[in-house]
Design a protein around this motif. Structure first.
Motif, mmCIF file in Angstrom:
data_model
loop_
_atom_site.group_PDB
_atom_site.id
_atom_site.type_symbol
_atom_site.label_atom_id
_atom_site.label_comp_id
_atom_site.label_asym_id
_atom_site.label_seq_id
_atom_site.Cartn_x
_atom_site.Cartn_y
_atom_site.Cartn_z
ATOM 1 N N THR A 193 -2.325 6.463 0.141
ATOM 2 C CA THR A 193 -1.813 7.233 1.275
ATOM 3 C C THR A 193 -2.685 7.031 2.500
ATOM 4 O O THR A 193 -2.176 6.822 3.604
ATOM 5 C CB THR A 193 -1.730 8.728 0.915
ATOM 6 O OG1 THR A 193 -0.853 8.890 -0.211
ATOM 7 C CG2 THR A 193 -1.206 9.549 2.075
ATOM 8 N N ALA A 194 -3.996 7.055 2.324
ATOM 9 C CA ALA A 194 -4.911 6.841 3.444
ATOM 10 C C ALA A 194 -4.775 5.428 4.014
ATOM 11 O O ALA A 194 -4.747 5.245 5.237
ATOM 12 C CB ALA A 194 -6.344 7.094 2.995
ATOM 13 N N ARG A 195 -4.675 4.428 3.145
ATOM 14 C CA ARG A 195 -4.509 3.045 3.610
ATOM 15 C C ARG A 195 -3.182 2.870 4.338
ATOM 16 O O ARG A 195 -3.100 2.217 5.374
ATOM 17 C CB ARG A 195 -4.593 2.070 2.428
ATOM 18 C CG ARG A 195 -5.986 1.885 1.887
ATOM 19 C CD ARG A 195 -6.073 0.713 0.906
ATOM 20 N NE ARG A 195 -5.084 0.759 -0.160
ATOM 21 C CZ ARG A 195 -5.276 1.275 -1.366
ATOM 22 N NH1 ARG A 195 -6.457 1.785 -1.671
ATOM 23 N NH2 ARG A 195 -4.322 1.260 -2.275
ATOM 24 N N PHE A 196 -2.125 3.478 3.807
ATOM 25 C CA PHE A 196 -0.807 3.374 4.421
ATOM 26 C C PHE A 196 -0.795 4.008 5.807
ATOM 27 O O PHE A 196 -0.212 3.457 6.747
ATOM 28 C CB PHE A 196 0.242 4.016 3.522
ATOM 29 C CG PHE A 196 1.646 3.839 4.009
ATOM 30 C CD1 PHE A 196 2.275 2.619 3.899
ATOM 31 C CD2 PHE A 196 2.331 4.894 4.579
ATOM 32 C CE1 PHE A 196 3.569 2.440 4.349
ATOM 33 C CE2 PHE A 196 3.624 4.729 5.030
ATOM 34 C CZ PHE A 196 4.245 3.499 4.916
ATOM 35 N N THR B 151 0.787 -1.228 0.000
ATOM 36 C CA THR B 151 0.000 0.000 0.000
ATOM 37 C C THR B 151 0.818 1.277 0.000
ATOM 38 O O THR B 151 0.240 2.366 0.016
ATOM 39 C CB THR B 151 -0.936 0.041 1.229
ATOM 40 O OG1 THR B 151 -0.137 0.025 2.414
ATOM 41 C CG2 THR B 151 -1.902 -1.111 1.222
ATOM 42 N N HIS B 152 2.132 1.185 -0.027
ATOM 43 C CA HIS B 152 2.955 2.391 0.039
ATOM 44 C C HIS B 152 2.638 3.293 -1.154
ATOM 45 O O HIS B 152 2.586 2.839 -2.296
ATOM 46 C CB HIS B 152 4.439 2.032 0.058
ATOM 47 C CG HIS B 152 5.284 3.176 0.482
ATOM 48 N ND1 HIS B 152 5.644 4.187 -0.371
ATOM 49 C CD2 HIS B 152 5.817 3.487 1.693
ATOM 50 C CE1 HIS B 152 6.363 5.071 0.279
ATOM 51 N NE2 HIS B 152 6.488 4.665 1.537
ATOM 52 N N PRO B 153 2.427 4.579 -0.902
ATOM 53 C CA PRO B 153 2.056 5.517 -1.980
ATOM 54 C C PRO B 153 3.070 5.589 -3.124
ATOM 55 O O PRO B 153 2.699 5.869 -4.254
ATOM 56 C CB PRO B 153 1.966 6.864 -1.262
ATOM 57 C CG PRO B 153 1.701 6.525 0.156
ATOM 58 C CD PRO B 153 2.395 5.218 0.405
ATOM 59 N N VAL C 19 2.385 2.737 -6.058
ATOM 60 C CA VAL C 19 1.136 2.644 -6.822
ATOM 61 C C VAL C 19 1.089 3.706 -7.913
ATOM 62 O O VAL C 19 1.889 4.632 -7.938
ATOM 63 C CB VAL C 19 -0.099 2.790 -5.890
ATOM 64 C CG1 VAL C 19 -0.145 1.674 -4.876
ATOM 65 C CG2 VAL C 19 -0.107 4.128 -5.214
ATOM 66 N N ASP C 20 0.117 3.565 -8.795
ATOM 67 C CA ASP C 20 -0.079 4.538 -9.870
ATOM 68 C C ASP C 20 -0.510 5.885 -9.290
ATOM 69 O O ASP C 20 -1.051 5.965 -8.199
ATOM 70 C CB ASP C 20 -1.169 4.054 -10.827
ATOM 71 C CG ASP C 20 -0.789 2.763 -11.523
ATOM 72 O OD1 ASP C 20 0.411 2.534 -11.712
ATOM 73 O OD2 ASP C 20 -1.707 1.999 -11.867
#
Length: 66
Positions: free
Chosen positions: A40-43, A26-28, A31-32
């Motif tokens: 960012t929110a998930r991380f 999940t690191h920003p 990802v695309d």
């Protein structure tokens, strides 16, 4: 526990392993651009969960009060 897909009986080693696995996914930066805001929110959510579960004292308080 749900954010890291763990049970309450998870060991410190299991918590650390689950955090690193989830953080890599999940690191920003991984990802695309389209998904960057959601990632960012998930991380952040995963990092907050690890802060609590990774510290024995905070984990004990969380387990007692939720």
């Amino acid at each position: 526990y749900a954010r890291l897909n763990l049970t309450r009986s998870a060991s410190a080693k299991d918590i650390k392993k689950a955090y690193y696995r989830a953080a890599l996914q999940t690191h920003p930066d991984k990802v695309d651009e389209v998904e960057k805001e959601a990632a960012t929110a998930r991380f952040k959510a995963i990092s907050e969960a690890y802060e609590v579960l990774g510290d024995d004292n905070l984990r004990r308080v969380y387990d007692a009060s939720g």
